[in-house]
Design an enzyme around this catalytic site. Structure first.
Site, PDB file in Angstrom:
ATOM      1  N   ASP A  13      35.500 -43.984 -57.089  1.00  0.00           N
ATOM      2  CA  ASP A  13      34.430 -44.694 -56.382  1.00  0.00           C
ATOM      3  C   ASP A  13      33.133 -44.029 -56.827  1.00  0.00           C
ATOM      4  O   ASP A  13      32.905 -42.854 -56.539  1.00  0.00           O
ATOM      5  CB  ASP A  13      34.660 -44.521 -54.868  1.00  0.00           C
ATOM      6  N   TYR A 227      38.519 -30.704 -49.082  1.00  0.00           N
ATOM      7  CA  TYR A 227      39.713 -30.942 -49.876  1.00  0.00           C
ATOM      8  C   TYR A 227      39.647 -32.310 -50.531  1.00  0.00           C
ATOM      9  O   TYR A 227      39.304 -33.291 -49.895  1.00  0.00           O
ATOM     10  CB  TYR A 227      40.968 -30.837 -49.007  1.00  0.00           C
ATOM     11  N   LYS A 230      43.040 -36.777 -51.739  1.00  0.00           N
ATOM     12  CA  LYS A 230      43.630 -37.676 -50.738  1.00  0.00           C
ATOM     13  C   LYS A 230      42.871 -38.995 -50.713  1.00  0.00           C
ATOM     14  O   LYS A 230      42.772 -39.645 -49.684  1.00  0.00           O
ATOM     15  CB  LYS A 230      43.580 -37.020 -49.360  1.00  0.00           C
TER      16      LYS A 230
HETATM   17  P1  13P Z   1      35.652 -45.138 -49.267  1.00  0.00           P
HETATM   18  O1  13P Z   1      36.585 -43.933 -49.190  1.00  0.00           O
HETATM   19  O2  13P Z   1      36.346 -46.362 -49.761  1.00  0.00           O
HETATM   20  O3  13P Z   1      34.397 -44.818 -50.020  1.00  0.00           O
HETATM   21  O4  13P Z   1      35.257 -45.512 -47.763  1.00  0.00           O
HETATM   22  C1  13P Z   1      34.521 -44.595 -47.035  1.00  0.00           C
HETATM   23  C2  13P Z   1      34.348 -44.989 -45.612  1.00  0.00           C
HETATM   24  O5  13P Z   1      34.217 -44.114 -44.819  1.00  0.00           O
HETATM   25  C3  13P Z   1      34.324 -46.387 -45.216  1.00  0.00           C
HETATM   26  O6  13P Z   1      34.130 -46.537 -43.827  1.00  0.00           O
HETATM   27 MG    MG Z   2      32.906 -45.615 -50.983  1.00  0.00          MG
HETATM   28 MG    MG Z   3      37.187 -46.693 -51.613  1.00  0.00          MG
END
Ligand code: 13P
Ligand code: MG
Ligand code: MG
Ligand code: 13P
Length: 373
Positions: A13, A227, A230
């Site tokens: 991401d 961490y 995950k």
């Molecule tokens: P992502 O891990 O997909 O970036 O989402 C983060 C999040 O907290 C969405 O509420």
């Molecule tokens: Mg995100």
């Molecule tokens: Mg995501």
């Protein structure tokens, strides 16, 4: 022996559009442009689920190849640049280091790779999920490779009847262990029923010793004060001819199971199987999504993807997931919708506790007395 090929799926991401719901098309264009014509690759395909970009690549250099990992890292750097120009949300979110160090694992992106000799026909499915974690594959992988009520091939296909070997990671102690199924089924389930800690890393056929499935589970690394390892996961599953039929690999998702990772990484929700066009979680940043991209490999070329969850036969699963989501949402900030304190990605507890500490007064002995102690 024929030549082996490697299928590498590396994901990150590097900026959401809008918020954490999707990826702007310009980032996907940047990824395409960065991979086009690369001499290391036989073929590639750029995909996304939610705000995660998946680089699906075939090559001849085996798993953990530094050049392939470096290539993926550079693609994500380029995409981050585009994300910064467009002020995308959390630009560069998953790139936790400034310099590439030889292996992309532990640097933020997720990696699932397998090396094999391409069979006469080589159907593979690449599952990719958003708003969840690698343990989310435990339930479907178990169903695919160990549950005869899901996979009739385990009962009636002589090439599957011996069962499969499951490799499991303990993410807390950074250890691995293998289980032979069906005879060690109950032992396996003690562990993988706790998907926040024990994750299925790979599955092998006991008949052919061939790799059958691999997930992006990786050992947890303390990076940037938290961490990592995950994050939103991917999983590769090879199908047919002694491995689960495509339909047997998809079947577990007809019954949406609950996974951790919804809203702020701090809630439980149903994993909803969707077509690629519906892979943009918006309600409360969810519910968590999974897509299934089917490919036939032909001399390493990725013939596909076929959008396997676009099938109307999964409409019922989507409806069930929406009903479960609605119910869980009604619980608001209460467990089990909200994760237990120790599992939440965000918490205000330390601050609230330090502010209110002086208001706590004792209601009994400091530690409950246990008889005989
Ligand atoms: P992502 O891990 O997909 O970036 O989402 C983060 C999040 O907290 C969405 O509420
Ligand atoms: Mg995100
Ligand atoms: Mg995501
Ligand atoms: P294979 O043994 O050729 O994989 O066929 C199984 C099948 O697809 C039947 O549904």
């Amino acid at each position: 022996m024929g030549e082996k090929i490697t299928l590498s799926v590396i994901k990150a991401d590097v900026g959401g559009y809008v918020g954490h719901s999707s990826v702007h098309p310009k980032l996907l264009e940047t990824a395409e442009r960065s991979l086009a014509g690369n001499k290391l690759l036989i073929d590639y395909h750029v995909a996304r689920v939610g705000d995660d970009i998946n680089l699906i690549m075939t090559h001849k250099y085996g798993v953990d190849c530094p050049e392939i990992h470096h290539l993926a890292w550079n693609v994500f750097l380029n995409c981050t640049e585009t994300a910064r120009e467009l002020k995308q949300y959390g630009a560069g979110q998953d790139l936790l280091s400034d310099a590439f160090s030889g292996n992309i694992k532990g640097m933020g992106p997720g990696v699932a790779e397998m090396e094999f000799e391409e069979r006469k026909s080589e159907p593979v499915i690449i599952f990719a999920a958003d708003k969840t974690e690698p343990g989310a594959w435990n339930f479907p992988l178990y169903k695919m490779f160990a549950d005869p009520f899901n996979t009739i091939g385990l009962v009636i296909d002589p090439k599957m009847h011996e069962g499969f070997c499951f490799e499991v990671y303990d993410l807390v102690n950074n250890e691995r262990v293998e289980f032979n199924l069906p005879e060690e089924m109950y032992d396996l389930l003690v562990f993988i029923g706790a998907p926040g800690r024990y994750c299925i890393k790979s599955v092998y056929s006991r008949t052919s010793n061939e790799i059958a499935a691999v997930s992006s589970t990786q050992r947890l690394n303390l990076m940037a004060g938290r961490y990592v390892g995950k994050d939103d996961p991917v999983c590769i599953v090879r199908c047919q001819s002694g491995l689960p039929a495509v339909g047997e690999a998809l079947e577990p998702f007809a019954n949406p199971h609950l996974v951790a990772g919804w809203m702020r990484g701090s809630h439980i929700g149903p994993l909803m199987p969707v077509g690629l066009n519906d892979a943009s979680p918006t309600r409360f940043d969810g519910p968590p999504r999974v897509v299934a991209m089917g490919f036939q490999l032909a001399q390493g070329k990725l013939i596909g993807p076929k959008d396997l969850f676009a099938d109307v036969a999964f409409d019922r699963a989507r409806q069930t997931a929406n009903e479960i989501a609605n119910y869980l949402r009604s619980l608001g900030p209460f467990e089990p919708h909200r994760l237990p304190l120790e599992d939440m990605e965000y918490t205000t507890m330390p601050e609230v506790m330090s502010r209110l500490k002086h208001r706590f007064t004792r209601v009994g002995p400091k530690k409950a007395k246990v008889s005989g102690v």
